[in-house]
Design a protein around this motif. Structure first.
Motif, short mmCIF file in Angstrom:
data_model
loop_
_atom_site.label_atom_id
_atom_site.label_comp_id
_atom_site.label_asym_id
_atom_site.label_seq_id
_atom_site.Cartn_x
_atom_site.Cartn_y
_atom_site.Cartn_z
N HIS A 180 4.02 16.66 24.70
CA HIS A 180 5.45 16.34 24.83
C HIS A 180 5.98 15.45 23.69
O HIS A 180 6.31 14.27 23.89
N GLY A 183 8.28 13.82 20.80
CA GLY A 183 9.68 13.43 20.60
C GLY A 183 10.17 14.10 19.34
O GLY A 183 10.07 13.55 18.24
N TYR A 211 17.82 11.73 26.27
CA TYR A 211 16.37 11.69 26.57
C TYR A 211 16.12 12.17 28.01
O TYR A 211 15.23 12.99 28.27
N PHE A 223 12.20 6.76 34.18
CA PHE A 223 11.58 7.75 35.06
C PHE A 223 12.12 7.68 36.49
O PHE A 223 12.19 8.70 37.16
N ASN A 268 6.32 10.75 18.12
CA ASN A 268 7.60 11.18 17.60
C ASN A 268 7.46 11.77 16.20
O ASN A 268 6.68 11.27 15.38
N GLN A 270 9.18 2.09 30.26
CA GLN A 270 10.10 3.22 30.50
C GLN A 270 10.27 3.49 31.99
O GLN A 270 10.72 4.56 32.40
N VAL A 323 3.04 7.03 30.64
CA VAL A 323 3.98 6.48 29.65
C VAL A 323 4.11 4.98 29.90
O VAL A 323 4.09 4.52 31.05
N ASP A 335 14.09 15.49 29.53
CA ASP A 335 13.03 15.34 30.53
C ASP A 335 13.32 16.21 31.77
O ASP A 335 12.40 16.79 32.35
N HIS A 358 1.14 4.54 21.19
CA HIS A 358 0.81 5.86 21.73
C HIS A 358 -0.65 5.96 22.12
O HIS A 358 -1.08 6.93 22.73
N GLY A 410 3.79 12.03 23.71
CA GLY A 410 5.03 11.38 23.36
C GLY A 410 5.13 10.87 21.94
O GLY A 410 5.98 10.02 21.65
N1 ARG Z 1 8.60 10.14 22.80
C1 ARG Z 1 8.73 9.11 23.76
C2 ARG Z 1 8.59 7.73 23.10
O1 ARG Z 1 7.95 7.57 22.11
C3 ARG Z 1 7.71 9.18 24.88
C4 ARG Z 1 7.74 10.44 25.71
C5 ARG Z 1 7.07 10.27 27.03
N2 ARG Z 1 7.12 11.46 27.88
C6 ARG Z 1 8.17 11.89 28.49
N3 ARG Z 1 8.10 13.01 29.21
N4 ARG Z 1 9.33 11.26 28.45
O2 ARG Z 1 9.13 6.79 23.58
#
Ligand code: ARG
Length: 587
Positions: free
Chosen positions: A159, A161, A324, A356, A124, A352, A348, A328, A133, A122
């Motif tokens: 994965h 961002g 977002y 999910f 970015n 979040q 994660v 996903d 992270h 995740g």
């Molecule tokens: N890029 C996202 C962030 O920094 C986290 C991604 C986590 N994975 C996912 N499949 N949403 O917040």
């Protein structure tokens, strides 16, 4: 092969079954009273309840049946119906020799492997990786290693961002700064210069600027939105710029994850599922899964039993942008197409959680998750001493790079304090310090249950005393050096003999590793392995102080003790490896 308690459970299960009782009652565990017995079985109590009989009478009968088995040296009853069990020394020694001779150290391979996708990256694009992270990477990579060792097929996906408004902000930022670049000609169709128009440092400087400007100025934000929409629709010049941003960011990410010893099988991101979005949305619309709401397309995911309000997932915003949650969902489609996972585990940040819940419910409602279950392992935050998510001294977000530097520096300091590595070359010392630093960081993280918060404490993490990474590395390195010295005097590990007084504890511990691994696997809790490794190191330390190994006169006893030490090392190294921690040759 299995752990000692699993082997004894199989025996006790049979004894229960022979009494016409459910074999599941035959669970044998390590004794809570090691002064009385090595193991215990409490199943008679529950069995009695189920069969409406006297627990003591059942325990009596089961004990009687067990007495026929030569593995037991002592069987006695305690309290209302506990069965205390101790095994013979011959059984213990036999078990040790089998484990020592098994490349998997007693851990059976899972009978029905599953395909498991782990999502634990995740990071970015254009934003430097920060400590936020870190936990995803450390926990996720450990889980991938554990799953793989247990026998599942695993795919770790970073994965990234790399899609959405943040990319539009960056592209428009570059366009404002460098309108002359050919990419920004309306009719740009290539050729694509190999050279990136920006460096990583520029990119990292551009993002906060663009983001700040967008917050302050609605017109600037509108421009970023427009760029995002055009990017997503495939405008060639924008795609080309995006590709540059992507490439230089990935290079930096690979370096950062490499320094941490974190591995990914897939370097995919949100962008690569872009083309799956329109057909997915179309299909969800057609089937009435997604419905119009004030110009947007949403998926309601509220359920009767909800204690709190779960808002609908926004699939397409009123301005036409995918969100977002949309990427996903499309990623779930992509994973079903490519891996068809039995399980997907998202490691994660727990903050979040709502996201999910919405995504998983929407996926299940739409039936796009194939045969696979979806699980969010929401980890707690790494906090500063103030109890808030960890920051730099200046109050900013700590970069991963800087954190690793910091902890390696502290490790070097501690190594020096302990008089370690003084005569090694500068380069080797630096390499050891980095290994010790990363071990300190990873072990501190993984010795907590993932869902708990923990406080970052540089000094405590890097100490060589207590439940720390450096303590465990040192324990392993000490055995390595012992084995080297033994080899130098012509000694080799041999057959493990029946335990002497004082050796049983170590053997009992060595026979329990599969339990720790199974618990870690079943509970998604690498801390089970961290706990086991620490306990093993402690028991061995006691043993090492009490028993002479190299100077033992009797060659067979010397070889047996060496073999035990070697088994300790193998188990420690396996545990550390499952936690993603590399052991240096020497310290
Ligand atoms: N890029 C996202 C962030 O920094 C986290 C991604 C986590 N994975 C996912 N499949 N949403 O917040």
């Amino acid at each position: 092969m299995t752990s000692l308690t699993q082997q004894l459970t199989a025996i006790a299960a049979e004894a229960f079954q022979a009494q016409g009782l459910d074999p599941a009652f035959g669970q044998v565990i390590i004794s809570g009273r090691p002064d009385l017995a090595q193991f215990q079985c409490n199943g008679a109590l529950a069995a009695a309840k189920a069969a409406k009989q006297n627990p003591r009478a059942i325990a009596e009968k089961v004990a009687e049946a067990l007495r026929g088995n030569p593995v037991f040296r002592d069987i006695s009853l305690a309290g209302p119906g506990f069965i205390n069990l101790s095994v013979t020394d011959a059984f213990l020694a036999g078990a040790m020799n089998r484990i020592a001779g098994d490349p998997r150290l007693g851990q059976p391979v899972k009978a029905k492997p599953e395909m498991v996708v782990l999502d634990y990256g995740g990071p970015n694009i254009a934003k430097p990786m920060h400590v936020g992270h870190l936990r995803a990477a450390i926990i996720g990579d450990a889980l991938r290693r554990i799953f793989k060792f247990v026998g599942d097929e695993t795919v770790g996906d970073v994965h990234m961002g790399d899609w959405g408004l943040q990319m539009g902000m960056l592209i428009s930022e570059l366009e404002i700064r460098r309108p002359d670049l050919p990419y920004f000609d309306a009719g740009f169709a290539g050729p694509y210069p190999a050279e990136s128009p920006v460096t990583l440092a520029e990119l990292e400087e551009m993002y906060p600027k663009a983001s700040g400007d967008c917050k302050a100025d609605p017109a600037r934000l509108e421009r970023a939105r427009l760029a995002t929409a055009e990017l997503q629709e495939g405008r060639p010049g924008y795609r080309a710029v995006w590709q540059h941003f992507f490439d230089i960011s990935v290079e930096a990410m690979k370096r950062d994850y490499g320094n941490l010893g974190v591995h990914f099988d897939l370097w995919k991101g949100e962008a690569c599922v872009n083309d799956l979005i329109p057909p997915m949305v179309e299909d969800m619309k057609k089937r009435g899964i997604a419905i119009e709401d004030k110009g947007a397309l949403i998926i309601p995911v509220k359920e009767e039993s909800d204690k709190m309000d779960i808002p609908p997932l926004i699939l397409i915003k009123s301005d036409g942008a995918a969100m977002y949650g949309t990427t996903d969902l499309a990623t779930i489609v992509d994973r079903v197409n490519c891996q068809n996972p039995d399980r997907s585990i998202y490691v994660v940040d727990h903050r979040q959680g709502l996201h999910f819940v919405q995504v998983f419910r929407a996926a299940i409602k739409a039936g796009i998750n194939g045969k696979g279950t979806l699980f969010h392992l929401g980890y707690g935050t790494m906090n500063g001493t103030d109890g808030k998510p960890f920051k730099t001294r200046a109050g900013g977000v700590m970069r991963l790079d800087d954190l690793i530097q910091m902890i390696s520096g502290e490790a070097l300091k501690k190594l020096t304090e302990h008089g370690l590595g003084g005569d090694y070359s500068e380069a080797e010392r630096a390499d050891i310090a980095r290994k010790v630093g990363v071990a300190a960081l990873k072990f501190a993280d993984l010795s907590n249950n993932p869902i708990a918060n923990y406080v970052f404490d540089l000094d405590r993490f890097s100490r060589f005393e207590g439940k720390t990474g450096p303590y465990l590395l040192y324990a392993a390195v000490r055995v390595k050096s012992l084995l080297r010295k033994a080899a130098a005097q012509g000694d080799k590990p041999g057959s493990i003999l029946a335990p002497e007084e004082g050796e049983r504890d170590l053997m009992l511990m060595l026979g329990q590793m599969p339990n720790a691994i199974n618990d870690a696997y079943g509970e998604l809790a690498p801390n089970r392995i961290a706990d086991f490794a620490f306990n093993l190191a402690q028991v061995f330390s006691t043993y090492y102080n009490a028993f002479h190994i190299l100077s033992e006169k009797d060659a067979a006893i010397r070889a047996s003790r060496l073999a035990l030490a070697e088994l300790v090392l193998k188990e420690l190294e396996l545990c550390l490896d499952l936690l993603g921690i590399a052991t240096p040759e020497r310290m």
